[in-house]
Design a protein around this motif. Structure first.
Motif, PDB file in Angstrom:
ATOM      1  N   UNK A 105       1.030  -1.086   0.195  1.00 46.26           N
ATOM      2  CA  UNK A 105      -0.195  -0.248   0.010  1.00 46.26           C
ATOM      3  C   UNK A 105       1.160   1.120  -0.354  1.00 46.26           C
ATOM      4  N   UNK A 106       2.573   1.266  -0.310  1.00 48.64           N
ATOM      5  CA  UNK A 106       2.822   2.427  -0.006  1.00 48.64           C
ATOM      6  C   UNK A 106       2.841   3.414  -1.588  1.00 48.64           C
ATOM      7  N   UNK A 107       2.068   4.810  -1.662  1.00 42.67           N
ATOM      8  CA  UNK A 107       1.903   5.187  -2.422  1.00 42.67           C
ATOM      9  C   UNK A 107       2.992   5.659  -2.994  1.00 42.67           C
ATOM     10  N   UNK A 108       3.794   4.860  -3.573  1.00 35.87           N
ATOM     11  CA  UNK A 108       4.714   4.937  -5.028  1.00 35.87           C
ATOM     12  C   UNK A 108       4.787   5.659  -6.062  1.00 35.87           C
ATOM     13  N   UNK A 109       3.436   5.172  -6.327  1.00 30.84           N
ATOM     14  CA  UNK A 109       3.397   5.811  -8.184  1.00 30.84           C
ATOM     15  C   UNK A 109       2.532   7.314  -7.856  1.00 30.84           C
ATOM     16  N   UNK A 110       2.274   7.362  -6.604  1.00 24.70           N
ATOM     17  CA  UNK A 110       1.688   9.038  -6.579  1.00 24.70           C
ATOM     18  C   UNK A 110       2.432   9.595  -6.774  1.00 24.70           C
ATOM     19  N   UNK A 111       3.783   9.372  -5.714  1.00 33.78           N
ATOM     20  CA  UNK A 111       4.369  10.145  -5.305  1.00 33.78           C
ATOM     21  C   UNK A 111       5.645  10.632  -6.659  1.00 33.78           C
ATOM     22  N   UNK A 112       5.896   9.682  -7.846  1.00 34.23           N
ATOM     23  CA  UNK A 112       6.150   9.236  -8.632  1.00 34.23           C
ATOM     24  C   UNK A 112       5.073  11.015  -8.907  1.00 34.23           C
ATOM     25  N   UNK A 113       3.914  10.570  -9.824  1.00 30.42           N
ATOM     26  CA  UNK A 113       3.050  11.745 -10.442  1.00 30.42           C
ATOM     27  C   UNK A 113       3.195  13.258  -9.892  1.00 30.42           C
ATOM     28  N   UNK A 114       3.561  13.285  -8.648  1.00 31.70           N
ATOM     29  CA  UNK A 114       3.533  14.830  -7.863  1.00 31.70           C
ATOM     30  C   UNK A 114       5.219  14.991  -8.075  1.00 31.70           C
ATOM     31  N   UNK A 115       5.465  14.222  -8.474  1.00 33.49           N
ATOM     32  CA  UNK A 115       7.650  14.860  -8.783  1.00 33.49           C
ATOM     33  C   UNK A 115       7.645  15.258  -9.887  1.00 33.49           C
ATOM     34  N   UNK A 116       6.859  14.296 -11.104  1.00 29.84           N
ATOM     35  CA  UNK A 116       6.419  15.090 -12.703  1.00 29.84           C
ATOM     36  C   UNK A 116       6.216  16.289 -13.030  1.00 29.84           C
ATOM     37  N   UNK A 117       4.791  16.286 -11.588  1.00 27.12           N
ATOM     38  CA  UNK A 117       4.259  17.851 -11.917  1.00 27.12           C
ATOM     39  C   UNK A 117       4.391  18.588 -11.023  1.00 27.12           C
ATOM     40  N   UNK A 118       5.265  18.500 -10.609  1.00 26.72           N
ATOM     41  CA  UNK A 118       6.302  19.822  -9.344  1.00 26.72           C
ATOM     42  C   UNK A 118       7.447  20.891  -9.646  1.00 26.72           C
ATOM     43  N   UNK A 119       7.509  20.477 -11.433  1.00 23.46           N
ATOM     44  CA  UNK A 119       8.985  21.224 -11.454  1.00 23.46           C
ATOM     45  C   UNK A 119       8.220  22.942 -11.754  1.00 23.46           C
ATOM     46  N   UNK A 120       7.727  23.703 -11.879  1.00 24.72           N
ATOM     47  CA  UNK A 120       7.042  24.372 -11.656  1.00 24.72           C
ATOM     48  C   UNK A 120       5.579  25.208 -11.045  1.00 24.72           C
TER      49      UNK A 120
END
Length: 343
Positions: free
Chosen positions: A328-343
């Motif tokens: 249940x560790x939310x790894x995919x959600x964190x990768x998505x947040x990382x990809x959205x994060x630059x700007x």
């Protein structure tokens, strides 16, 4: 004037800030058509509600790709969806392959076309917007594949590592066996053989279980890694995404099947559960990723019966989907947040 589009996360709190994207800006996912890791991240990006483009390299001939000195584009012939490389916000280089349709080409041309596609993919990636976030940059990925370099960096950060020898000399191998009670064999790089149908796992070797003389002699043409065998209490798969650390405990010693290498999966008998790392170990994991210029990767560690944490390796494209599904560790959600994060 650059037009900006605003995307609101429908699942976020009312006070959460929306994501700002420039017009035509997209997240680029470089992957393959059958990759559950990408599927999970795609679901997370859809939940956030941001634009992305999935480029399946094994189906590359189903896209129209154009690259020039000023940028380029990829268009899906199936959906007509397009991404302009100069407006890529972030790129996740998950998997790279040559088109699977090359198997239908005459044998004399396959090697030539594979080389063309490998170089073409490299050229495509080099045309991406220079300010984009890379997860991970191809140059960093290539450097990180050097397992000796990984071990040196980890040791320099104060992490415990196994004694290691990489050799193609049968006489050195026999000397190692005579000097140590037990040693572990590992391949230098990818452990997949026979066109992906088989895998080579870590194997335990001692004086009583020496391979045949033919296998020992074959070492001359097959450089290999030999490490001191570390007794295990349990193992850790530590997935690092940006500044977030997701540790999973793998109770590999509960099964004879996975006793030496947990990749000999025995899901019915080996428990996977979330784990909490000592703060010092967590900080060293983050420092390791920073030293290797990686935004995402999977670290393997052993926890000994004396509760010592021993670093084994890091894989910049390491698997984590099964960890997410079992813990249940939310790894995919964190990768998505990382990809959205630059700007």
């Amino acid at each position: 004037m650059v037009r900006r589009l605003v995307y609101h996360n429908p699942t976020a709190s009312p006070s959460a800030k929306p994501f700002l994207f420039r017009e035509n800006e997209m997240i680029l996912l470089v992957t393959m058509s059958l990759d559950p890791h990408t599927d999970l991240v795609v679901d997370a990006l859809r939940e956030i509600g941001v634009p992305f483009f999935r480029y399946n390299t094994d189906l590359a001939d189903q896209y129209g790709i154009e690259i020039s000195l000023d940028g380029g584009s990829i268009i899906s012939r199936k959906t007509n969806k397009i991404v302009h490389l100069e407006t890529v916000r972030s790129v996740w280089v998950r998997r790279r392959a040559v088109p699977s349709s090359l198997k239908n080409v005459a044998d004399g041309y396959i090697q030539y076309l594979e080389e063309q596609w490998n170089l073409f993919t490299g050229i495509l990636l080099s045309a991406i917007n220079g300010s984009a976030l890379w997860v991970n940059h191809p140059l960093s990925y290539e450097v990180s594949k050097n397992k000796l370099h990984q071990l040196k960096v980890a040791r320099g950060l104060g992490l415990l590592v196994p004694s290691t020898c990489i050799t193609n000399a049968p006489e050195i191998f026999l000397q190692l066996v005579s000097q140590q009670e037990r040693i572990l064999y590992k391949p230098v790089s990818s452990s997949v053989i026979d066109e992906g149908k088989k895998a080579i796992y870590a194997n335990l070797i001692d004086a009583d279980t020496l391979p045949s003389q033919a296998v020992i002699d074959g070492l001359a043409v097959s450089p290999s890694i030999f490490q001191s065998y570390i007794e295990k209490q349990y193992e850790l798969r530590i997935t690092v995404v940006g500044s977030k650390v997701f540790a999973a405990r793998i109770n590999s010693q509960d099964s004879e099947v996975s006793h030496v290498d947990w990749r000999r999966y025995d899901f019915d008998n080996v428990r996977h559960e979330p784990a909490t790392l000592p703060k010092e170990v967590e900080q060293k994991c983050l420092a390791l990723m920073n030293k290797l210029s990686l935004h995402c990767g999977a670290i393997d560690m052993i926890v000994t019966p004396n509760n010592e944490y021993v670093f084994l390796e890091v894989n910049a494209n390491g698997q984590w989907a099964w960890i997410e599904l079992l813990t249940g560790l939310p790894i995919s959600k964190e990768i998505a947040k990382l990809l959205v994060s630059p700007f």
